[in-house]
Design a protein around this motif. Structure first.
Motif, PDB file in Angstrom:
ATOM      1  N   ARG A 197      10.974   9.444  17.201  1.00 54.27           N
ATOM      2  CA  ARG A 197      10.068  10.602  17.108  1.00 54.27           C
ATOM      3  C   ARG A 197      10.689  11.789  16.366  1.00 54.27           C
ATOM      4  O   ARG A 197      10.424  12.937  16.686  1.00 54.27           O
ATOM      5  CB  ARG A 197       9.619  11.054  18.504  1.00 54.27           C
ATOM      6  N   LYS A 198      11.522  11.506  15.358  1.00 53.06           N
ATOM      7  CA  LYS A 198      12.061  12.564  14.505  1.00 53.06           C
ATOM      8  C   LYS A 198      11.251  12.614  13.203  1.00 53.06           C
ATOM      9  O   LYS A 198      10.654  11.632  12.783  1.00 53.06           O
ATOM     10  CB  LYS A 198      13.544  12.311  14.211  1.00 53.06           C
ATOM     11  N   SER A 199      11.274  13.764  12.553  1.00 52.43           N
ATOM     12  CA  SER A 199      10.484  13.937  11.331  1.00 52.43           C
ATOM     13  C   SER A 199      11.106  13.186  10.154  1.00 52.43           C
ATOM     14  O   SER A 199      12.330  13.153   9.999  1.00 52.43           O
ATOM     15  CB  SER A 199      10.381  15.420  10.970  1.00 52.43           C
ATOM     16  N   ILE A 200      10.255  12.593   9.320  1.00 50.51           N
ATOM     17  CA  ILE A 200      10.726  11.967   8.081  1.00 50.51           C
ATOM     18  C   ILE A 200      10.200  12.737   6.862  1.00 50.51           C
ATOM     19  O   ILE A 200      10.252  12.244   5.739  1.00 50.51           O
ATOM     20  CB  ILE A 200      10.311  10.488   7.997  1.00 50.51           C
ATOM     21  N   GLN A 201       9.744  13.944   7.099  1.00 49.36           N
ATOM     22  CA  GLN A 201       9.299  14.784   5.981  1.00 49.36           C
ATOM     23  C   GLN A 201      10.461  15.021   5.023  1.00 49.36           C
ATOM     24  O   GLN A 201      11.603  15.210   5.449  1.00 49.36           O
ATOM     25  CB  GLN A 201       8.783  16.120   6.513  1.00 49.36           C
ATOM     26  N   PHE A 202      10.170  14.963   3.725  1.00 51.24           N
ATOM     27  CA  PHE A 202      11.129  15.147   2.641  1.00 51.24           C
ATOM     28  C   PHE A 202      12.071  13.948   2.455  1.00 51.24           C
ATOM     29  O   PHE A 202      13.000  14.011   1.646  1.00 51.24           O
ATOM     30  CB  PHE A 202      11.943  16.441   2.801  1.00 51.24           C
ATOM     31  N   LEU A 203      11.839  12.859   3.206  1.00 45.40           N
ATOM     32  CA  LEU A 203      12.577  11.613   2.973  1.00 45.40           C
ATOM     33  C   LEU A 203      11.702  10.605   2.233  1.00 45.40           C
ATOM     34  O   LEU A 203      12.207   9.756   1.493  1.00 45.40           O
ATOM     35  CB  LEU A 203      13.048  10.994   4.293  1.00 45.40           C
ATOM     36  N   VAL A 204      10.394  10.712   2.453  1.00 44.50           N
ATOM     37  CA  VAL A 204       9.412   9.856   1.784  1.00 44.50           C
ATOM     38  C   VAL A 204       8.330  10.757   1.190  1.00 44.50           C
ATOM     39  O   VAL A 204       8.179  11.910   1.603  1.00 44.50           O
ATOM     40  CB  VAL A 204       8.768   8.855   2.782  1.00 44.50           C
ATOM     41  N   PRO A 205       7.562  10.257   0.213  1.00 49.20           N
ATOM     42  CA  PRO A 205       6.426  11.053  -0.252  1.00 49.20           C
ATOM     43  C   PRO A 205       5.485  11.367   0.914  1.00 49.20           C
ATOM     44  O   PRO A 205       5.359  10.573   1.851  1.00 49.20           O
ATOM     45  CB  PRO A 205       5.756  10.126  -1.281  1.00 49.20           C
TER      46      PRO A 205
ATOM     47  N   GLU B   1       0.830  -1.204   0.000  1.00 48.11           N
ATOM     48  CA  GLU B   1       0.000   0.000   0.000  1.00 48.11           C
ATOM     49  C   GLU B   1       0.871   1.262   0.000  1.00 48.11           C
ATOM     50  O   GLU B   1       0.560   2.238  -0.701  1.00 48.11           O
ATOM     51  CB  GLU B   1      -0.927   0.002   1.208  1.00 48.11           C
ATOM     52  N   MET B   2       1.954   1.263   0.774  1.00 42.65           N
ATOM     53  CA  MET B   2       2.868   2.417   0.773  1.00 42.65           C
ATOM     54  C   MET B   2       3.480   2.629  -0.609  1.00 42.65           C
ATOM     55  O   MET B   2       3.591   3.771  -1.089  1.00 42.65           O
ATOM     56  CB  MET B   2       3.970   2.229   1.817  1.00 42.65           C
ATOM     57  N   THR B   3       3.857   1.538  -1.269  1.00 45.63           N
ATOM     58  CA  THR B   3       4.442   1.650  -2.610  1.00 45.63           C
ATOM     59  C   THR B   3       3.411   2.189  -3.591  1.00 45.63           C
ATOM     60  O   THR B   3       3.708   3.050  -4.429  1.00 45.63           O
ATOM     61  CB  THR B   3       4.971   0.278  -3.072  1.00 45.63           C
ATOM     62  N   LYS B   4       2.186   1.718  -3.473  1.00 42.88           N
ATOM     63  CA  LYS B   4       1.112   2.194  -4.354  1.00 42.88           C
ATOM     64  C   LYS B   4       0.875   3.691  -4.159  1.00 42.88           C
ATOM     65  O   LYS B   4       0.702   4.441  -5.130  1.00 42.88           O
ATOM     66  CB  LYS B   4      -0.164   1.388  -4.066  1.00 42.88           C
ATOM     67  N   LEU B   5       0.886   4.128  -2.908  1.00 40.29           N
ATOM     68  CA  LEU B   5       0.706   5.558  -2.621  1.00 40.29           C
ATOM     69  C   LEU B   5       1.861   6.377  -3.196  1.00 40.29           C
ATOM     70  O   LEU B   5       1.652   7.467  -3.744  1.00 40.29           O
ATOM     71  CB  LEU B   5       0.629   5.777  -1.107  1.00 40.29           C
ATOM     72  N   ALA B   6       3.068   5.856  -3.081  1.00 37.96           N
ATOM     73  CA  ALA B   6       4.256   6.602  -3.510  1.00 37.96           C
ATOM     74  C   ALA B   6       4.283   6.852  -5.009  1.00 37.96           C
ATOM     75  O   ALA B   6       4.808   7.880  -5.458  1.00 37.96           O
ATOM     76  CB  ALA B   6       5.516   5.846  -3.081  1.00 37.96           C
TER      77      ALA B   6
END
Length: 211
Positions: free
Chosen positions: A188-196, A58-63
């Motif tokens: 609890r660190k941000s993963i924004q801009f590492l994954v869609p 599902e994550m791959t499909k979203l990406a």
């Protein structure tokens, strides 16, 4: 007949490094499309439990949902037992006449000769070895000459007697790994801009990687 790239991995989670590498292979080899294949039960990764296949799929499909020339296949999730690449390629060849390009990283290729029936993989598809770090072509050449001594090299591409090829294709280095992302979520660190963003929201919704 289409030229179809096949990029497998655990994708736990899929990240921008995977997507960028896929895009560059798609462009450089003038592919018709690129298919991401989340692993079912990878035979070489037993150090930690994987997230359930359904979540990784599902994550791959979203990406890839906004990229028309990217697709995702659940072929390995539907099959029982270890996800041997040669079996995946055999199954794909029974339903398609397309020309396949099997994409893997240099680290994996350097261990290619311990893969199940590895000699048959370049009988079923062209092999494309990518390296997201600097260098690597020397190691690719040495390994190919060792495990496929019958291959004839011409202008950097190794050609096999049955018509398939093996090549090294450098892609842009994005120093991102799924391990890094899982650790960031856990602490609890941000993963924004590492994954869609859709994948980041999915991870948060399902509380993945917190244990």
């Amino acid at each position: 007949m289409e030229r179809v790239g096949l990029l497998g991995g655990t994708f736990d989670p899929i990240h921008l490094g995977h997507l960028r590498a896929g895009l560059e292979v798609y462009e450089k080899l003038a592919l018709s499309k690129l298919v991401f294949i989340p692993a079912g039960t990878p035979p070489h990764k037993k150090r930690r439990p994987l997230s359930p296949f359904s979540l990784r799929y599902e994550m791959t499909k979203l990406a890839i949902k906004d990229t028309p020339y990217f697709e995702v296949s659940d072929i390995e999730g539907r099959r029982q037992g270890p996800s041997y690449s040669v079996l995946t390629l055999e199954e794909l060849k029974t339903v398609s006449k397309d020309e396949f390009f099997f994409i893997l990283g240099l680290d994996a290729y350097l261990e290619f000769d311990i893969w199940y029936q590895y000699q048959r993989i370049p009988e079923l598809a062209h092999v494309v070895v990518i390296n997201r770090g600097p260098g690597g072509q020397k190691e690719f050449f040495e390994k190919t000459r060792k495990i496929f001594p019958q291959a004839q090299e011409k202008e950097g591409i190794f050609h096999l007697p049955k018509g398939k090829s093996l090549r090294f294709l450098p892609v842009t280095r994005l120093d991102i790994s799924s391990t890094m992302i899982r650790e960031a979520v856990k602490t609890r660190k941000s993963i924004q801009f590492l994954v869609p963003e859709s994948v980041r929201e999915f991870i948060a919704l399902h509380k993945l990687y917190l244990d």
